[in-house]
Structure formats: structure tokens, C-alpha cells
Design a protein around this motif. Structure first.
Motif, PDB file in Angstrom:
ATOM      1  N   LEU A 142      80.268 -29.338 -26.686  1.00 30.21           N
ATOM      2  CA  LEU A 142      79.214 -30.502 -25.739  1.00 30.21           C
ATOM      3  C   LEU A 142      78.206 -30.591 -26.563  1.00 30.21           C
ATOM      4  CD1 LEU A 142      78.297 -28.422 -22.595  1.00 30.21           C
ATOM      5  CD2 LEU A 142      79.385 -31.504 -22.172  1.00 30.21           C
ATOM      6  N   PRO A 143      77.469 -31.901 -26.901  1.00 31.48           N
ATOM      7  CA  PRO A 143      76.961 -31.843 -28.332  1.00 31.48           C
ATOM      8  C   PRO A 143      75.610 -30.989 -29.300  1.00 31.48           C
ATOM      9  CG  PRO A 143      76.600 -34.159 -26.887  1.00 31.48           C
ATOM     10  CD  PRO A 143      77.469 -32.905 -25.990  1.00 31.48           C
ATOM     11  N   VAL A 193      71.891 -31.910 -29.067  1.00 38.07           N
ATOM     12  CA  VAL A 193      71.437 -32.326 -26.973  1.00 38.07           C
ATOM     13  C   VAL A 193      71.368 -30.712 -26.181  1.00 38.07           C
ATOM     14  CG1 VAL A 193      71.475 -32.876 -24.467  1.00 38.07           C
ATOM     15  CG2 VAL A 193      72.810 -34.428 -26.585  1.00 38.07           C
ATOM     16  N   ILE A 194      71.898 -30.168 -26.472  1.00 39.30           N
ATOM     17  CA  ILE A 194      71.687 -27.934 -26.122  1.00 39.30           C
ATOM     18  C   ILE A 194      70.698 -27.502 -26.830  1.00 39.30           C
ATOM     19  CG2 ILE A 194      73.135 -25.850 -26.931  1.00 39.30           C
ATOM     20  CD1 ILE A 194      74.887 -27.803 -24.349  1.00 39.30           C
ATOM     21  N   ARG A 208      68.159 -29.189 -28.059  1.00 40.68           N
ATOM     22  CA  ARG A 208      67.056 -29.910 -27.184  1.00 40.68           C
ATOM     23  C   ARG A 208      66.841 -29.012 -25.697  1.00 40.68           C
ATOM     24  NH1 ARG A 208      65.977 -34.077 -24.128  1.00 40.68           N
ATOM     25  NH2 ARG A 208      67.619 -35.331 -25.257  1.00 40.68           N
ATOM     26  N   ILE A 209      67.935 -28.701 -25.699  1.00 34.31           N
ATOM     27  CA  ILE A 209      67.806 -28.283 -24.245  1.00 34.31           C
ATOM     28  C   ILE A 209      67.433 -25.977 -23.820  1.00 34.31           C
ATOM     29  CG2 ILE A 209      68.279 -27.655 -21.650  1.00 34.31           C
ATOM     30  CD1 ILE A 209      70.431 -29.756 -22.436  1.00 34.31           C
ATOM     31  N   ILE A 210      67.414 -25.919 -24.612  1.00 37.27           N
ATOM     32  CA  ILE A 210      66.815 -24.683 -25.282  1.00 37.27           C
ATOM     33  C   ILE A 210      65.616 -24.400 -25.251  1.00 37.27           C
ATOM     34  CG2 ILE A 210      66.879 -22.334 -26.406  1.00 37.27           C
ATOM     35  CD1 ILE A 210      70.008 -23.229 -26.639  1.00 37.27           C
ATOM     36  N   ILE A 248      75.404 -20.183 -27.255  1.00 39.96           N
ATOM     37  CA  ILE A 248      74.776 -20.911 -25.539  1.00 39.96           C
ATOM     38  C   ILE A 248      76.330 -21.917 -25.718  1.00 39.96           C
ATOM     39  CG2 ILE A 248      73.357 -21.888 -24.384  1.00 39.96           C
ATOM     40  CD1 ILE A 248      71.529 -20.230 -25.633  1.00 39.96           C
ATOM     41  N   SER A 259      70.521 -35.325 -19.503  1.00 38.61           N
ATOM     42  CA  SER A 259      71.357 -35.328 -20.579  1.00 38.61           C
ATOM     43  C   SER A 259      72.030 -35.179 -21.343  1.00 38.61           C
ATOM     44  CB  SER A 259      69.958 -34.941 -21.378  1.00 38.61           C
ATOM     45  OG  SER A 259      68.409 -34.245 -20.900  1.00 38.61           O
ATOM     46  N   LEU A 260      72.942 -34.724 -20.779  1.00 38.18           N
ATOM     47  CA  LEU A 260      74.226 -33.842 -21.378  1.00 38.18           C
ATOM     48  C   LEU A 260      75.445 -35.347 -20.620  1.00 38.18           C
ATOM     49  CD1 LEU A 260      74.792 -30.341 -20.170  1.00 38.18           C
ATOM     50  CD2 LEU A 260      74.419 -31.341 -22.425  1.00 38.18           C
ATOM     51  N   PRO A 261      76.245 -35.661 -21.939  1.00 35.22           N
ATOM     52  CA  PRO A 261      76.879 -36.750 -21.976  1.00 35.22           C
ATOM     53  C   PRO A 261      77.821 -36.724 -20.949  1.00 35.22           C
ATOM     54  CG  PRO A 261      77.607 -35.667 -24.191  1.00 35.22           C
ATOM     55  CD  PRO A 261      76.776 -35.073 -23.415  1.00 35.22           C
ATOM     56  N   ARG A 267      81.602 -36.101 -21.655  1.00 33.92           N
ATOM     57  CA  ARG A 267      82.151 -35.257 -22.184  1.00 33.92           C
ATOM     58  C   ARG A 267      82.322 -34.249 -20.895  1.00 33.92           C
ATOM     59  NH1 ARG A 267      81.411 -33.196 -27.586  1.00 33.92           N
ATOM     60  NH2 ARG A 267      81.259 -35.360 -28.162  1.00 33.92           N
ATOM     61  N   ILE A 302      85.821 -32.136 -19.617  1.00 34.54           N
ATOM     62  CA  ILE A 302      86.005 -30.071 -19.868  1.00 34.54           C
ATOM     63  C   ILE A 302      86.232 -30.657 -18.577  1.00 34.54           C
ATOM     64  CG2 ILE A 302      84.486 -28.798 -20.254  1.00 34.54           C
ATOM     65  CD1 ILE A 302      83.110 -29.606 -21.568  1.00 34.54           C
ATOM     66  N   VAL A 325      72.033 -24.430 -19.231  1.00 35.87           N
ATOM     67  CA  VAL A 325      72.045 -23.663 -20.459  1.00 35.87           C
ATOM     68  C   VAL A 325      70.169 -23.071 -20.380  1.00 35.87           C
ATOM     69  CG1 VAL A 325      70.838 -24.369 -22.390  1.00 35.87           C
ATOM     70  CG2 VAL A 325      73.519 -25.273 -21.473  1.00 35.87           C
ATOM     71  N   GLN A 326      69.185 -23.831 -19.834  1.00 34.51           N
ATOM     72  CA  GLN A 326      67.837 -23.192 -19.670  1.00 34.51           C
ATOM     73  C   GLN A 326      68.177 -21.869 -19.521  1.00 34.51           C
ATOM     74  OE1 GLN A 326      66.262 -25.865 -16.918  1.00 34.51           O
ATOM     75  NE2 GLN A 326      65.641 -27.183 -18.531  1.00 34.51           N
ATOM     76  N   LEU A 328      69.682 -19.297 -19.092  1.00 33.38           N
ATOM     77  CA  LEU A 328      71.346 -17.897 -20.055  1.00 33.38           C
ATOM     78  C   LEU A 328      69.792 -18.143 -20.909  1.00 33.38           C
ATOM     79  CD1 LEU A 328      73.224 -16.878 -20.871  1.00 33.38           C
ATOM     80  CD2 LEU A 328      74.293 -18.576 -22.228  1.00 33.38           C
ATOM     81  N   ALA A 329      69.536 -19.011 -21.395  1.00 33.98           N
ATOM     82  CA  ALA A 329      68.536 -18.925 -22.863  1.00 33.98           C
ATOM     83  C   ALA A 329      67.235 -18.021 -22.282  1.00 33.98           C
ATOM     84  CB  ALA A 329      67.541 -20.317 -23.387  1.00 33.98           C
ATOM     85  N   LEU A 357      72.286 -12.289 -26.472  1.00 32.10           N
ATOM     86  CA  LEU A 357      73.037 -13.028 -25.212  1.00 32.10           C
ATOM     87  C   LEU A 357      74.354 -12.694 -24.588  1.00 32.10           C
ATOM     88  CD1 LEU A 357      73.357 -17.037 -27.563  1.00 32.10           C
ATOM     89  CD2 LEU A 357      72.000 -16.276 -25.263  1.00 32.10           C
TER      90      LEU A 357
END
Lengths: 120, 130
Positions: free
Chosen positions: A10-11, A14-15, A17-19, A37, B18-20, B23, B27, B53-54, B56-57, B77
Motif C-alpha cells: 500500500l502507498p 497514505v499509511i 498519514r493514517i499512523i 505496519i 484514503s487507501l486506493p 490497490r 491484493i 492500521v490505526q 495496530l499503531a 510491533l
């Protein structure tokens, strides 16, 4: 069809920014952590898709739908995602409906115009 | 097909996802059993990935030692992957790291153990012969 390894990623922008938006201000994220991540996110997509697909197959369907994804989230212990996902789904459906109505209205207006031009 | 699902605001204030999507779709389709994916499922998977993602972080940050340093590190992580049942599916791709020197020491100790066993076997043979 063979995918190149990059296509399954994934780009980064973007990743990242989300983090950043999720963590408190001023927290640093190492490049290694960011990359980890990102990889984890790709694996999550596969994991969720595979699980959702099981629900589709159980329902004797070949096409994955929204409820399969929601069922997968419950199954994989991500129940906390279900409510925000349902909200997102509602918003998406409203938007699609709005777009459809807008384009239908446009077509009606266009037809009307053409009619009046022909008459004139 | 729009790659990014736009939110209500045209000034781009809040996008739905926001994710494309293109893509995410690639996957998803790399999974052999999957035939087709309806658009809503695609949008929800993309959104779920963002939530993931949020999660996990923030989880890793809260449970990690990086909190004192105000940083999120790789080991935060990998600890999460090992210790949390929810994130266990990530254990293979987020392995714990050890120092090279420690690994070499482990190898050496293992080799010494094996050598000792071989020596014991040899002395047993001697006893049998005599």
C-alpha cells in the motif's frame, strides 16, 4: 497474472498519514516500524478477504459482498470495527444514491432541452 | 471507477476512504479462491484496513516501551504480534529480532553440546571393545 511485489504494497504516504493521525502529537515512528505496519496491512487484507470469502461460499455466492466483510470482522476479533464500518457503508450508499439521482436528473434535463430545441 | 471514494465535502475535507481501491482490489484478488468482489465489499475492506492500521499503531504504542521515548519502534510491533491473540496472525511477518552476536553465541553453544554428545558415544564404544 503475476503481480510484482510492489503491487501488493500500500502507498507509504497514505499509511504514514493514517499512523500519524492515530498516534499522539510528537510521537516518532521509525522507518522500520512504518514499513512493518504497511506489510501488516497487506496481510490483513488477505486475511480478511479469505475469511469473508468463506462466508460467501457458505451462502453459495461467488461474489463477496458487504455483509461477508462485516461477518469476517466479527470472526477475526475485530468487532470494534463493525460500527464504524456500518456507518461508512451507510454513507457510501447515500452517496451512490445521490450520484445516481443527479445523473438521472441531468439526463431528464438534457432530454427536455433537446425536445424544446426541436420544437423551436 | 473512482480510485478514491469522495466524502460529502467537495473541498476534500473528509474522504470516506484514503487507501486506493485499485490497490486493495489487486491484493484481494491475489487470493486464489476469490472469484469476484462487489464494490461495497471493496470499500469496506479498504476502510477496515485503515481502522486496522490505526489499531495496530495505537495498541503497539500503548503497550510498548517506546512510550517513554515518545516513539513507535519495530520491537513494539513484534511484541504485539507475539503477545496479543488478536494480532497473532502477524507473528510470522513481524519476527522478533535478536542481536547477531547473541545468535552466533547460541549457534556456538549448540555446536559444543553436539560435540560433547559425540565424545560420550565414542567412549562407550571403547568400553565395549575392552
Amino acid at each position: 497474472m503475476a503481480e510484482r511485489p510492489e503491487d501488493l504494497n500500500l502507498p507509504n504516504a497514505v499509511i504514514t498519514r493514517i499512523i500519524k493521525e492515530a498516534l499522539p502529537d510528537g510521537v516518532n515512528i521509525s522507518k522500520e516500524a512504518r514499513s512493518a505496519i504497511s506489510r501488516a496491512a497487506s496481510v490483513f487484507v488477505l486475511y480478511a478477504t479469505s475469511c469473508a470469502n468463506n462466508f460467501a461460499m457458505k451462502g453459495k455466492r461467488k461474489t463477496l459482498n458487504a455483509s461477508d466483510v462485516l461477518s469476517a470482522m466479527e470472526e477475526l476479533e475485530f468487532q470494534r470495527f463493525v460500527t464504524p464500518l456500518k456507518e461508512a457503508l451507510e454513507a457510501y450508499r447515500r452517496e451512490q444514491k445521490g450520484k445516481k439521482e443527479a445523473s438521472e436528473q441531468k439526463k431528464k434535463d438534457k432530454d427536455k432541452k433537446t425536445d424544446s430545441e426541436e420544437q423551436g | 471507477m473512482a480510485d478514491v471514494v469522495m466524502g460529502k465535502d467537495k473541498c476534500g475535507e473528509q474522504r470516506l476512504v484514503s487507501l486506493p481501491l485499485s490497490r486493495i482490489r489487486v491484493i484481494m484478488k491475489s487470493s486464489p479462491e476469490v472469484s469476484s468482489i462487489n464494490q461495497e465489499a471493496l470499500v469496506l475492506t479498504a476502510k477496515a484496513t485503515e481502522l486496522f492500521v490505526q489499531y495496530l499503531a495505537t495498541y503497539s504504542y500503548r503497550h510498548g516501551s517506546g512510550k517513554e521515548k515518545k516513539a513507535l519502534t519495530y520491537s513494539d510491533l513484534s511484541n504485539t504480534a507475539e503477545e496479543s491473540e488478536t494480532f497473532q496472525f502477524l507473528a510470522d511477518i513481524l519476527p522478533k529480532k535478536i542481536l547477531a552476536s547473541k545468535y552466533l553465541k547460541m549457534l556456538k553453544e549448540k555446536r559444543e553440546e553436539e560435540e560433547e554428545e559425540n565424545n560420550n558415544d565414542e567412549s562407550e564404544d571403547d568400553e565395549v571393545e575392552s
